[in-house]
Scaffold this active site. Structure first.
Site, PDB file in Angstrom:
ATOM      1  N   GLY A   1       4.833  37.390   2.290  1.00 19.95           N
ATOM      2  CA  GLY A   1       6.280  37.379   2.444  1.00 19.95           C
ATOM      3  C   GLY A   1       6.955  36.868   1.189  1.00 19.95           C
ATOM      4  O   GLY A   1       6.386  36.913   0.095  1.00 19.95           O
TER       5      GLY A   1
ATOM      6  N   GLU B   1       8.544  29.140   5.054  1.00 18.48           N
ATOM      7  CA  GLU B   1       8.716  28.596   6.403  1.00 18.48           C
ATOM      8  C   GLU B   1       7.488  27.814   6.861  1.00 18.48           C
ATOM      9  O   GLU B   1       7.581  26.975   7.761  1.00 18.48           O
ATOM     10  CB  GLU B   1       9.023  29.743   7.385  1.00 18.48           C
TER      11      GLU B   1
ATOM     12  N   ARG C   1      24.324  26.823  13.196  1.00 17.56           N
ATOM     13  CA  ARG C   1      23.581  27.497  14.260  1.00 17.56           C
ATOM     14  C   ARG C   1      23.280  26.615  15.455  1.00 17.56           C
ATOM     15  O   ARG C   1      23.437  27.021  16.599  1.00 17.56           O
ATOM     16  CB  ARG C   1      22.267  28.029  13.687  1.00 17.56           C
TER      17      ARG C   1
END
Lengths: 276, 637
Positions: B42, B425, B330
């Protein structure tokens, strides 16, 4: 709703393969096609039978991992959508659907609906990039790109690399895929220094992988889930011709930039045929 | 065990420059003699592999998908932040740093976040040079949009598919190195174990997912860029294949797992439609720039949205947070959506949804401009739900989206296991207890292009380890463990698929450890998870054999690891007696329902040490020291 599926079963690349029939009752119209297959597989596992192998990952239409033919159509009947984004509301109760893997010599079947698409990686590796060293880039707004060109580049860059174009092409050409990358970079100033070399090496790599020639039938554009336009192929062909005929100086420059194997391959393989 | 984050001394503005100078360099002629194993392709893994290859190291790069370009970074929609201040609206490195620390509810390490803000501008330069087709103004300059948790416009984007374009940029750079022979690419190859020799990470055991063959690769350093663990909840916006096996196996081998309870629930996802659902789809947060979130004022109002007059609508985010309105971060937006649904004001099937309405934006901007900004998102919504957001408001509901926790790393992104580096992540480092929109892409690429290539080199240059090959006993031991585990999974002979059992785990996690957590719910989860895990090992059925392409087996291995990780997540949530960011403990809230931090006791990174399956993990603490930012109650009002 209830659907009957004729699914291609093939244990491994050497197995000749055959169709097998399955009934899937109680389908909810809001299920995606792949969720419907999940339900089938769960049922098969509980019965101790081999579930159907198929590729998928993001399940939101962007990763390009899923894809197979539904009744001969790549990604099924819905336009501009991958099979993971095709929901059962697009089918009718009692439908009989035939599911097959992508069919192309360059995409060997690994199992059931799964094929090996690594040929597409090798096409990109042959020149689908700009040669820029990490950390050496100029300040981003030093390169201005007029909006229409930036938009065109984005349209071509939207390709998800699923291989539907190859699977739907009677020649199993990878022209839409290859053209999309060539066009994306050719529309941008950053892509200019290697533009001619890129066009030559990527197209010659596509030949070497066993993809066919483009005869501008346009089936690829019709099935492309990312909406890539046929015009990318025109742009690719134009660049290939320019690179091939562009006089001795530019030719030498072009070839000097190519990895030796790619340049050799281009001259060894038959030249692209011009179709009537 | 004492945790040293190795934060460079000096003023925060100079730490990274100073550190880069202090990092040792490898002699260019020797680089090719070092082999670096990079797992994941990624933004973090792919960019690191490409850059390390470009520097001249021998890189082996692994992914479980059929090509590196499938990595889940590809699904990121909204954009990437960078402190370019192209809009002249007051942005700066300092402000991006501050926004990120504040957005993370003051639970991130200052020095890491400052570096992230500092290199953010270089990322945009790099990507533009690669030909990433960012959105542009008519004058040809790069365009920006605003995103949640910020009052400046600093987000760069490529339609609603920014992650795709950035990933393809990294993928192309990677393919260039594959062609140059510096990177060897292993696709459909899954890491199943970490090889540790004399306390250092030296290699991995992998399964070839086509043939089933188990083999090992050893080298001088291992880099994990394998993403987050959101699928522990079963339903999330993550890809179906996203899994925690690589980081969990490293954790079992001694790498500390930091802040696992910091999980982000994204406020704008398409609501679940049925039990068969395999994943949830995100609708980019960028939609909140022009969409207005509302529910009916009174509970049980079943009128269709167009029949509900303005006076009966509650634009609750605008009402509660007048300054940020629909752009509240969020965690806050998600919690408020849950609150209004708990009050019975939710819309759609089951009352688990709120409206995201573009009516006013269509009036103000027109269809053309709106479609340019969000066209592909509108299409995606319509494909999934069968409803056209041009005509009816979208229905959205929060869903698990991102995990801020991950393997503990020091300033140089090395875990406590020497030689094991973790980026993106998969590590815990930059987002604290809540990540701001458009910051994941920034962190992945910062780690991959700019941090890891420098710090991995330093580790190699310092040396102190001998070359090994796959005949080493540690390699054989690790392979034996993998083979035994495979045999175990194959031999249970129950009746349920891994997917079914995973769903049961996910239900417990969502109910007991989701958007709102309590001591009771977490204690409940900790008693249920071990039972479910036993059930998994009793009722699982894996068809076929280990020596072939076997997706059931792949999934079973990943779910088995989720069963262990789930427990750790709950332990962490239980020990953190405060609410912060994505971790909301109902017992700890302000009178008006906001997260109530406890800085005196919990301003630390919780780094957990594995002690065996079912055994209580050991908590190590890294205190968070704030020298540049004044700790404050977050306010978006």
């Amino acid at each position: 709703m209830r659907i009957t599926l004729d699914i291609w079963r093939q244990k491994n690349p050497r197995d000749p393969g055959r169709f097998e029939r399955f009934e899937v009752p109680n389908i909810n119209e809001h299920m995606s096609f792949l969720e419907m297959l999940d339900v089938l597989n769960q049922q098969l596992v509980s019965e101790g039978k081999e579930p159907v192998a198929f590729d998928s990952d993001c399940r939101e239409g962007i990763c390009g991992m899923c894809g197979f033919l539904i009744n001969g159509e790549a990604h099924g009947p819905l336009r501009n959508a991958t099979v993971c984004q095709t929901h059962m509301r697009h089918f009718k109760d009692g439908d009989v659907l035939r599911l097959e893997p992508w069919r192309a010599a360059a995409f060997p079947v690994l199992r059931d609906l799964i094929v090996d698409r690594s040929a597409l990686d090798r096409i990109i590796a042959s020149g689908g990039y700009t040669s820029t060293r990490t950390g050496s880039a100029a300040e981003a707004n030093q390169i201005l790109v007029s909006k229409p060109y930036a938009d065109k580049a984005m349209e071509a860059a939207a390709c998800i690399g699923c291989g539907a174009c190859v699977a739907s092409c009677p020649n199993a050409a990878a022209a839409l895929f290859t053209g999309a990358k060539i066009a994306h970079l050719a529309h941008l100033p950053q892509g200019q220094p290697e533009r001619m070399a890129r066009a030559l090496s990527m197209t010659s790599q596509a030949h070497a992988e066993g993809f066919g020639h483009c005869t501008t039938i346009g089936e690829c554009e019709a099935v492309c889930p990312a909406g890539i336009k046929l015009e990318v192929i025109s742009m690719m062909n134009k660049d290939v011709i320019k690179a091939t005929l562009g006089g001795r100086a530019s030719e030498m420059q072009t070839l000097a930039a190519l990895p030796p194997s790619a340049a050799m391959r281009f001259f060894e393989s038959e030249p692209p045929k011009k179709e009537q | 065990m004492p945790l040293d984050a190795h934060i460079p001394s000096g003023p925060i503005e100079q730490k990274w420059q100073k550190n880069k100078f202090d990092l040792k360099l490898v002699n260019p002629a020797n680089k090719r003699k070092y082999r670096i194993i990079v797992v994941g392709t990624g933004l973090a893994g792919g960019a690191a592999a490409a850059t390390l290859g470009e520097l001249g190291y021998e890189v082996l790069n692994f992914c479980f998908q059929d090509t590196p370009r499938r990595a889940h970074s590809i699904a990121a929609q909204g954009g990437i932040n960078a402190a370019k201040n192209y809009q002249g609206d007051g942005d700066s490195v300092q402000r991006l740093f501050y926004d990120t620390i504040k957005g993370g509810d003051f639970r991130a390490r200052e020095a890491n976040v400052y570096r992230l803000a500092e290199v953010s501008a270089n990322i945009i330069d790099q990507c533009v040079a690669q030909g990433v087709p960012f959105a542009r103004e008519y004058g040809g300059a790069l365009s920006n949009r605003s995103f949640g948790g910020a009052l400046v416009s600093r987000t760069f984007y490529a339609r609603g598919q920014t992650g795709q374009q950035l990933l393809l940029g990294a993928y192309q750079a990677l393919q260039r190195q594959v062609a140059a022979g510096t990177v060897k690419q292993f696709v459909r190859t899954e890491m199943l174990e970490l090889i540790v020799v004399e306390g250092r990470a030296r290699g991995i055991v992998v399964r070839d997912l086509v043939t089933g063959k188990i083999s090992s690769y050893v080298g001088d350093a291992v880099v994990l860029g394998t993403g987050g663990y959101g699928n522990v909840f079963y339903l999330s916006t993550n890809a179906k294949g996203s899994n925690a096996t690589a980081i969990w196996r490293a954790h079992r081998k001694g790498a500390f797992f930091a802040n696992p309870c910091y999980t982000q629930i994204h406020p704008t996802c398409i609501p679940k439609s049925g039990e068969y659902q395999s994943k949830l789809t995100l609708m980019s947060e960028s939609l909140r720039n022009d969409g207005r979130v509302w529910v009916p004022k009174s509970a049980g109002d079943k009128r269709s949205p167009d029949q509900i007059p303005e006076s009966d609508r509650d634009y609750y985010l605008e009402r509660i947070y007048p300054t940020y309105g629909n752009l509240a971060p969020r965690d806050i937006s998600s919690r408020q959506a849950k609150n209004v649904c708990d009050e019975g004001r939710g819309v759609g099937p089951g009352g688990l949804g709120v409206y995201l309405d573009f009516r006013d934006a269509f009036k103000r901007l027109g269809r053309k401009v709106m479609d340019e900004r969000y066209g592909n998102l509108f299409e995606m919504y319509e494909r999934i739900t069968g409803e056209d957001p041009h005509d009816v408001p979208m229905r959205i509901y929060p869903a698990v989206h991102y995990t801020m926790g991950g393997l503990w790393v020091d300033y140089n992104l090395m875990s406590n296991l020497p030689g094991l580096f973790v980026g993106g992540e998969a590590n815990f480092s930059d987002h604290g207890a809540n990540r701001l929109g458009a910051s994941a892409l920034m962190q992945g690429l910062a780690d991959g292009y700019f941090v890891l290539p420098a710090t991995v080199g330093d580790y190699l240059a310092r040396g102190g380890f001998a070359k090994i090959d796959t005949s080493h006993p540690a390699v054989r031991d690790a392979e034996r463990e993998v083979n035994e585990r495979t045999k175990q999974l194959m031999s249970i002979g129950g009746k349920k698929s891994a997917d079914q059992l995973h769903r049961e785990l996910g239900n417990v996690m969502w109910t007991d450890c989701g958007m709102a957590r309590t001591k009771e719910s977490l204690t409940h989860a900790l008693s249920v998870i071990p039972e479910l895990r036993e059930k998994f090992y009793r009722e699982l059925r894996v068809t076929g054999s280990g020596a072939e392409l076997n997706q059931q087996l792949e999934q079973a291995g990943r779910v088995a690891d989720f069963f262990e990780l789930a427990e750790l997540l709950c332990y962490d949530a239980l020990q953190r007696n405060e609410s912060c960011g994505g971790h909301f403990r109902v017992e700890y809230q302000t009178p008006d329902g906001e997260a109530q931090r406890n800085d005196a006791e919990y301003a630390y990174v919780a780094a957990w040490e594995f002690k065996g399956v079912g055994a209580t993990p050991v908590l190590n603490k890294e205190p968070l020291v704030f020298e540049n930012i004044h700790l404050a109650q977050r306010s978006y009002k």
